[in-house]
Scaffold this active site. Structure first.
Site, PDB file in Angstrom:
ATOM      1  N   HIS A 133      -0.110 -11.505   0.089  1.00  0.00           N
ATOM      2  CA  HIS A 133      -0.898 -10.846   1.147  1.00  0.00           C
ATOM      3  C   HIS A 133      -1.178 -11.826   2.290  1.00  0.00           C
ATOM      4  O   HIS A 133      -1.107 -11.448   3.465  1.00  0.00           O
ATOM      5  CB  HIS A 133      -2.264 -10.378   0.595  1.00  0.00           C
ATOM      6  CG  HIS A 133      -2.196  -9.343  -0.485  1.00  0.00           C
ATOM      7  ND1 HIS A 133      -2.828  -9.490  -1.699  1.00  0.00           N
ATOM      8  CD2 HIS A 133      -1.603  -8.118  -0.527  1.00  0.00           C
ATOM      9  CE1 HIS A 133      -2.637  -8.413  -2.441  1.00  0.00           C
ATOM     10  NE2 HIS A 133      -1.883  -7.560  -1.752  1.00  0.00           N
ATOM     11  N   LYS A 145     -12.417   6.882  -8.388  1.00  0.00           N
ATOM     12  CA  LYS A 145     -11.214   6.419  -9.107  1.00  0.00           C
ATOM     13  C   LYS A 145     -11.160   4.907  -9.074  1.00  0.00           C
ATOM     14  O   LYS A 145     -10.191   4.313  -8.648  1.00  0.00           O
ATOM     15  CB  LYS A 145      -9.964   6.955  -8.381  1.00  0.00           C
ATOM     16  CG  LYS A 145      -9.476   8.273  -8.878  1.00  0.00           C
ATOM     17  CD  LYS A 145      -8.033   8.579  -8.525  1.00  0.00           C
ATOM     18  CE  LYS A 145      -7.504   8.125  -7.199  1.00  0.00           C
ATOM     19  NZ  LYS A 145      -6.310   8.761  -6.718  1.00  0.00           N
ATOM     20  N   SER A 152      -0.848  -8.066  -7.377  1.00  0.00           N
ATOM     21  CA  SER A 152      -2.191  -8.307  -7.919  1.00  0.00           C
ATOM     22  C   SER A 152      -2.232  -7.883  -9.387  1.00  0.00           C
ATOM     23  O   SER A 152      -2.863  -8.536 -10.216  1.00  0.00           O
ATOM     24  CB  SER A 152      -3.234  -7.516  -7.124  1.00  0.00           C
ATOM     25  OG  SER A 152      -3.228  -7.918  -5.787  1.00  0.00           O
ATOM     26  N   ARG A 155       8.337  -5.608  -0.580  1.00  0.00           N
ATOM     27  CA  ARG A 155       8.938  -6.663  -1.392  1.00  0.00           C
ATOM     28  C   ARG A 155      10.330  -6.150  -1.794  1.00  0.00           C
ATOM     29  O   ARG A 155      11.294  -6.364  -1.095  1.00  0.00           O
ATOM     30  CB  ARG A 155       8.065  -6.947  -2.625  1.00  0.00           C
ATOM     31  CG  ARG A 155       6.767  -7.653  -2.289  1.00  0.00           C
ATOM     32  CD  ARG A 155       5.773  -7.556  -3.404  1.00  0.00           C
ATOM     33  NE  ARG A 155       5.505  -6.161  -3.710  1.00  0.00           N
ATOM     34  CZ  ARG A 155       4.548  -5.738  -4.498  1.00  0.00           C
ATOM     35  NH1 ARG A 155       3.784  -6.590  -5.120  1.00  0.00           N
ATOM     36  NH2 ARG A 155       4.350  -4.459  -4.697  1.00  0.00           N
TER      37      ARG A 155
END
Ligand code: PNS
Length: 164
Positions: free
Chosen positions: A20, A44, A133, A95
């Site tokens: 990031h 959520k 992550s 990516r």
């Protein structure tokens, strides 16, 4: 005077990774200001870090860059948030090819909701192709070393979370 060009870089950032950070730095070559914006959804939420913790980590990482990089959070639609803060462009990182379908769907949905908002895809630096992550959290939870993948402040927070 030229208008300030603002880009919004939305995501979960749970937590921010070197991938990031690389993307924010690339974005600053093109835009005057980047708002790193954590999307929150109280219904959520299965994040490891609270929104406050994530904001703090992002702010620590970019504090040397001053006002050019700001961290924020928002609830609700990204297109509405972008309009509120005066951002004309949404930045997303790509990516692998596998990112493409999800990103394409989101970009098209956002364009349908607000045709004035462009999505710009940036290629992540090659050293960061395999970072996510989710994987960073999994590796730390299993005792692996992620010191090349996240900044020092994030590494410390990850170790604290998983020390039990
Ligand atoms: O890092 P992520 O989790 O892949 O980011 C996804 C994110 C936050 C960009 C996306 O879920 C989002 O924009 N959420 C805000 C709510 C919204 O606008 N949803 C419709 C998107 S088409």
């Amino acid at each position: 005077m030229a208008r300030t060009k603002i880009a919004v870089y939305p995501g979960s950032f749970d937590p921010i990774t070197n991938g990031h950070i690389d993307l924010v730095k690339r974005t600053l070559r093109v835009f005057d200001r980047v708002i790193v914006a954590i999307a929150t959804n109280p219904d959520k939420d299965n994040s490891l870090f609270s929104v406050e913790e994530r904001l703090q980590m992002i702010r620590e990482v970019f504090k040397r860059l001053g006002r050019r990089v700001q961290a924020d959070s928002f609830e609700g639609l990204l297109v509405d948030y972008a309009e509120r803060i005066g951002a004309e462009v949404v930045i997303r990182g790509l990516r692998a090819i596998s990112d493409f379908e999800y990103e394409f769907q989101m970009a098209m949905m956002n364009r349908g909701l607000n045709s004035n908002l462009e999505t710009l895809f940036m290629m992540t630096g090659e050293s960061y192709f395999y970072i996510s992550s989710r994987l960073v959290k999994e590796v730390v939870s299993l005792g692996g070393n992620v010191s090349r993948l996240v900044p020092a402040n994030v590494l410390k927070k990850l170790k604290e979370k998983f020390k039990d």
